[in-house]
Design an enzyme around this catalytic site. Structure first.
Site, PDB file in Angstrom:
ATOM      1  N   LYS A   1      -2.419   5.979 -22.535  1.00 18.37           N
ATOM      2  CA  LYS A   1      -1.843   6.283 -23.845  1.00 18.37           C
ATOM      3  C   LYS A   1      -0.314   6.308 -23.719  1.00 18.37           C
ATOM      4  O   LYS A   1       0.364   5.485 -24.301  1.00 18.37           O
ATOM      5  CB  LYS A   1      -2.364   7.637 -24.340  1.00 18.37           C
ATOM      6  CG  LYS A   1      -3.854   7.618 -24.688  1.00 18.37           C
ATOM      7  CD  LYS A   1      -4.321   8.997 -25.081  1.00 18.37           C
ATOM      8  CE  LYS A   1      -5.808   9.069 -25.307  1.00 18.37           C
ATOM      9  NZ  LYS A   1      -6.242   8.730 -26.660  1.00 18.37           N
TER      10      LYS A   1
ATOM     11  N   ARG B   1     -16.154  12.542 -33.136  1.00 22.51           N
ATOM     12  CA  ARG B   1     -15.483  13.693 -32.516  1.00 22.51           C
ATOM     13  C   ARG B   1     -16.013  14.930 -33.226  1.00 22.51           C
ATOM     14  O   ARG B   1     -15.405  15.478 -34.119  1.00 22.51           O
ATOM     15  CB  ARG B   1     -13.964  13.587 -32.663  1.00 22.51           C
ATOM     16  CG  ARG B   1     -13.341  12.413 -31.943  1.00 22.51           C
ATOM     17  CD  ARG B   1     -13.064  12.597 -30.456  1.00 22.51           C
ATOM     18  NE  ARG B   1     -14.166  12.511 -29.546  1.00 22.51           N
ATOM     19  CZ  ARG B   1     -14.043  12.283 -28.238  1.00 22.51           C
ATOM     20  NH1 ARG B   1     -12.879  12.087 -27.692  1.00 22.51           N
ATOM     21  NH2 ARG B   1     -15.092  12.267 -27.453  1.00 22.51           N
TER      22      ARG B   1
ATOM     23  N   TYR C   1       0.841  -1.203   0.000  1.00 23.77           N
ATOM     24  CA  TYR C   1       0.000   0.000   0.000  1.00 23.77           C
ATOM     25  C   TYR C   1       0.878   1.256   0.000  1.00 23.77           C
ATOM     26  O   TYR C   1       0.611   2.218  -0.698  1.00 23.77           O
ATOM     27  CB  TYR C   1      -0.889  -0.021   1.240  1.00 23.77           C
ATOM     28  CG  TYR C   1      -1.958   1.059   1.254  1.00 23.77           C
ATOM     29  CD1 TYR C   1      -3.218   0.805   0.728  1.00 23.77           C
ATOM     30  CD2 TYR C   1      -1.704   2.318   1.793  1.00 23.77           C
ATOM     31  CE1 TYR C   1      -4.200   1.779   0.737  1.00 23.77           C
ATOM     32  CE2 TYR C   1      -2.684   3.305   1.798  1.00 23.77           C
ATOM     33  CZ  TYR C   1      -3.929   3.024   1.282  1.00 23.77           C
ATOM     34  OH  TYR C   1      -4.900   3.990   1.290  1.00 23.77           O
TER      35      TYR C   1
ATOM     36  N   ASP D   1      -0.113  18.588 -21.200  1.00 24.32           N
ATOM     37  CA  ASP D   1      -0.858  17.328 -21.212  1.00 24.32           C
ATOM     38  C   ASP D   1      -0.077  16.398 -22.136  1.00 24.32           C
ATOM     39  O   ASP D   1      -0.092  16.560 -23.364  1.00 24.32           O
ATOM     40  CB  ASP D   1      -2.288  17.545 -21.720  1.00 24.32           C
ATOM     41  CG  ASP D   1      -3.075  16.232 -21.801  1.00 24.32           C
ATOM     42  OD1 ASP D   1      -2.453  15.151 -21.719  1.00 24.32           O
ATOM     43  OD2 ASP D   1      -4.315  16.288 -21.955  1.00 24.32           O
TER      44      ASP D   1
ATOM     45  N   PHE E   1     -21.913  12.123 -25.108  1.00 17.38           N
ATOM     46  CA  PHE E   1     -21.464  11.189 -26.146  1.00 17.38           C
ATOM     47  C   PHE E   1     -21.156   9.808 -25.582  1.00 17.38           C
ATOM     48  O   PHE E   1     -21.185   8.820 -26.294  1.00 17.38           O
ATOM     49  CB  PHE E   1     -20.228  11.742 -26.887  1.00 17.38           C
ATOM     50  CG  PHE E   1     -19.029  11.954 -25.999  1.00 17.38           C
ATOM     51  CD1 PHE E   1     -18.859  13.139 -25.316  1.00 17.38           C
ATOM     52  CD2 PHE E   1     -18.076  10.961 -25.847  1.00 17.38           C
ATOM     53  CE1 PHE E   1     -17.748  13.338 -24.494  1.00 17.38           C
ATOM     54  CE2 PHE E   1     -16.968  11.135 -25.037  1.00 17.38           C
ATOM     55  CZ  PHE E   1     -16.813  12.324 -24.355  1.00 17.38           C
TER      56      PHE E   1
ATOM     57  N   PHE F   1      -9.631  19.249 -24.581  1.00 16.46           N
ATOM     58  CA  PHE F   1     -10.041  17.855 -24.624  1.00 16.46           C
ATOM     59  C   PHE F   1     -11.317  17.758 -23.782  1.00 16.46           C
ATOM     60  O   PHE F   1     -11.502  18.539 -22.847  1.00 16.46           O
ATOM     61  CB  PHE F   1      -8.932  16.910 -24.121  1.00 16.46           C
ATOM     62  CG  PHE F   1      -9.357  15.478 -24.271  1.00 16.46           C
ATOM     63  CD1 PHE F   1      -9.488  14.920 -25.534  1.00 16.46           C
ATOM     64  CD2 PHE F   1      -9.694  14.714 -23.175  1.00 16.46           C
ATOM     65  CE1 PHE F   1      -9.948  13.622 -25.687  1.00 16.46           C
ATOM     66  CE2 PHE F   1     -10.145  13.410 -23.327  1.00 16.46           C
ATOM     67  CZ  PHE F   1     -10.273  12.859 -24.580  1.00 16.46           C
ATOM     68  N   THR F   2     -12.180  16.797 -24.126  1.00 11.20           N
ATOM     69  CA  THR F   2     -13.522  16.746 -23.498  1.00 11.20           C
ATOM     70  C   THR F   2     -13.460  16.766 -21.965  1.00 11.20           C
ATOM     71  O   THR F   2     -14.104  17.595 -21.320  1.00 11.20           O
ATOM     72  CB  THR F   2     -14.271  15.471 -23.945  1.00 11.20           C
ATOM     73  OG1 THR F   2     -13.397  14.352 -23.780  1.00 11.20           O
ATOM     74  CG2 THR F   2     -14.685  15.555 -25.409  1.00 11.20           C
TER      75      THR F   2
HETATM   76  N1  F0G Z   1      -5.894  14.271 -22.309  1.00 11.69           N
HETATM   77  C1  F0G Z   1      -5.895  13.796 -23.556  1.00 11.69           C
HETATM   78  C2  F0G Z   1      -5.165  14.537 -24.630  1.00 11.69           C
HETATM   79  C3  F0G Z   1      -6.573  12.614 -23.850  1.00 11.69           C
HETATM   80  O1  F0G Z   1      -6.564  12.147 -25.091  1.00 11.69           O
HETATM   81  C4  F0G Z   1      -7.247  11.924 -22.807  1.00 11.69           C
HETATM   82  C5  F0G Z   1      -8.007  10.708 -23.076  1.00 11.69           C
HETATM   83  C6  F0G Z   1      -7.215  12.476 -21.520  1.00 11.69           C
HETATM   84  C7  F0G Z   1      -6.529  13.642 -21.307  1.00 11.69           C
HETATM   85  C8  F0G Z   1      -7.928  11.807 -20.377  1.00 11.69           C
HETATM   86  O2  F0G Z   1      -7.230  10.663 -20.011  1.00 11.69           O
HETATM   87  O3  F0G Z   1      -8.834   8.782 -20.458  1.00 11.69           O
HETATM   88  O4  F0G Z   1      -6.867   8.481 -18.942  1.00 11.69           O
HETATM   89  O5  F0G Z   1      -8.779   9.864 -18.250  1.00 11.69           O
HETATM   90  N2  F0G Z   1      -8.342  10.336 -24.226  1.00 11.69           N
HETATM   91  C9  F0G Z   1      -9.081   9.106 -24.528  1.00 11.69           C
HETATM   92  C10 F0G Z   1      -9.377   9.035 -26.002  1.00 11.69           C
HETATM   93  C11 F0G Z   1     -10.301   8.917 -23.700  1.00 11.69           C
HETATM   94  O6  F0G Z   1     -10.063   8.080 -26.390  1.00 11.69           O
HETATM   95  O7  F0G Z   1      -8.932   9.862 -26.774  1.00 11.69           O
HETATM   96  P1  F0G Z   1      -7.970   9.383 -19.374  1.00 11.69           P
END
Ligand code: F0G
Length: 482
Positions: A266, A389, A80, A223, A455, A132-133
């Site tokens: 990623k 997208r 832990y 990021d 979405f 980003f979303t």
């Molecule tokens: N920033 C970027 C540029 C991303 O592409 C993503 C995730 C995140 C932050 C958030 O990271 O998913 O680990 O919480 N992109 C995924 C995609 C969801 O399908 O493009 P996460």
């Protein structure tokens, strides 16, 4: 990854790895695909993976792992608090980014939650090359506002600009003067800009952005989720960096930043995430949120096995032969589509291949979600699952009106080292067929619309029975073939 030229002239991407574990795939016939997409409310997020042939929804958490990652996972130190595994990950991050502090988190958006919670106040503005979303949702949740300052060329679907993810530095300067640096908690640079087609920024542009921020005393946040593609493009496309190693480029970029966060789903071919920080005081202002939201400071919601995989994956990210696989496969796909006259975002970026729905289905108005309709049609045409997208991925304005997206894209992500070239050729062929039959594709309308991140789990219906016609055309053209 290499590009090789065959004896008779054809240039193809050549995999510099071999496959040692496989997963069987299923390709349901078109009549079943019609049933599955209807049951999924025309939302590709709601399809079951067993009904999908090529899952090009995302590259998040689905990249193939290496033998070295898998073996490292077996050596994880399970504890832990204070595990050796955490120490190894922290040391690897220190080595590649040159930042002293690391706070672990369960994935990228968890880092965004913590950064927004700690830094963003009501009325604040957070400039970024593009949103980003999840990033935007966390900033607006705190009462902040996102300002997108990508160069004009970034929103031009067809371009030869090598760095469409670049910031417009003079607009950033003007914005800082307009709102005042005290209302800007940080400037966010997104590597491999996701929502405009995985487009990179240059090292030179990052230098200019960060120099400006330093003059005004504003924190810089990278990021780095899609950093691996961006690093490769800097080396390929930026003359000054041609003779630098990926490791040197990484350090040169990291040196400019105060904070680097990433989704390890990623970056690092694994799952998880975290925040790297240069200054102790900044680290202290974020630290308390880790045990509160994520887990203790030496795991942050990640399993020790995943942390071992990230540490090895980060080291592998410094290898150009490894990180070139995605961009070279994507470039092949984009080039083949361009040859067939199919509207696709150029130049080829990272992450995946992006079809331009505004031109693919120009007869569908934005109010009927052309990119969402194309995603449903793509599944029908070949069992290929992509991700909308465009306007569907936006949030409605506070008054309930639609916010129409600048671009309507169908993203076909290319998880690293997952698909073979024949599978990519199959996807190209089914896109080609769909383009020839594009007049049959119609629009979508919501039947269930969640208020936040709609979405992910919203449900839609076709505005006319176009899907039956498309499926019938498929059967007529392909006979018994799947
Ligand atoms: N920033 C970027 C540029 C991303 O592409 C993503 C995730 C995140 C932050 C958030 O990271 O998913 O680990 O919480 N992109 C995924 C995609 C969801 O399908 O493009 P996460």
């Amino acid at each position: 990854m290499a590009k090789v030229t065959f004896f008779r002239g054809e240039q193809i991407p050549l995999e510099m790895h071999k496959v040692r574990i496989v997963q069987k795939l299923n390709l349901p016939p078109v009549e079943e695909r019609l049933r599955h997409i209807t049951e999924a409310g025309n939302n590709t997020f709601l399809l079951q993976n067993r009904d999908v042939f090529m899952d090009m929804l995302t590259d998040s958490g689905v990249n193939a792992m290496s033998d070295n990652q898998l073996s490292a996972m077996m050596q994880a130190d399970d504890s832990y608090a204070g595990s050796e595994t955490f120490n190894r990950l922290e040391a690897k991050l220190r080595e590649i980014f040159g930042m002293e502090y690391f706070l672990p988190a369960h994935q990228g958006r968890a880092c965004e939650n913590i950064l927004a919670t700690a830094f963003v106040k009501s009325g604040d503005v957070v400039p970024m090359n593009f949103h980003f979303t999840t990033t935007k949702s966390h900033i607006t949740r705190m009462g902040g506002r996102v300002e997108e300052l990508v160069i004009q060329e970034g929103l031009n679907p067809v371009s030869s600009h090598p760095f469409k993810g670049n910031f417009d530095v003079s607009r950033l300067d003007a914005l800082i003067q307009e709102v005042g640096p005290e209302h800007i908690p940080f400037v966010r640079l997104e590597a491999g800009t996701n929502l405009i087609g995985g487009q990179p920024f240059s090292l030179q542009n990052a230098r200019e952005v960060c120099a400006l921020c330093r003059r005004y005393g504003i924190k810089t946040v990278l990021d780095a989720s899609l950093l691996q593609d961006n690093l490769y493009f800097i080396k390929q496309r930026e003359a000054e960096c041609r003779d630098m190693s990926i490791r040197e480029i990484t350090l040169a970029l990291a040196e400019l930043m105060d904070i680097i966060y990433f989704s390890a789903r990623k970056l690092g071919f694994a799952r998880g995430g975290g925040i790297c920080i240069r200054d102790e005081a900044v680290c202290l202002s974020l630290k308390e949120y880790i045990p509160l939201y994520e887990g203790f400071l030496t795991y942050g919601g990640m399993s020790v096995r995943e942390m071992e995989a990230i540490a090895v994956g980060l080291e592998e990210t410094m290898d150009e032969d490894i990180i070139s696989q995605g961009p070279i496969f994507i470039e092949y796909m984009v080039d083949e589509l361009v040859k067939r006259g199919i509207p696709v975002i150029t130049p080829a970026g990272g992450l995946g291949c992006h079809l331009n729905a505004m031109e693919f289905v120009p007869h569908i108005p934005q109010s009927e979600y052309p990119a969402g309709a194309l995603a449903a049609a793509m599944y029908l045409a070949g069992g290929v699952r992509g991700m909308e997208r465009g306007t569907l991925s936006e949030q409605r304005e506070p008054d309930g009106s639609e916010r129409f997206a600048e671009m309507e894209l169908l993203r076909l992500a290319m998880p690293r080292r997952v698909f073979t070239l024949s599978q990519v050729k199959y996807a190209i062929d089914r896109i080609d067929w769909l383009y020839q039959n594009r007049a049959l594709i119609g629009g979508l309308k919501f039947v269930e619309e969640p208020a936040v991140l709609r979405f992910f789990f919203g449900r839609l219906a076709p505005t006319s029975p176009w899907q039956e016609k498309l499926a019938a055309q498929f059967r007529a053209d392909f006979g018994d073939s799947l």
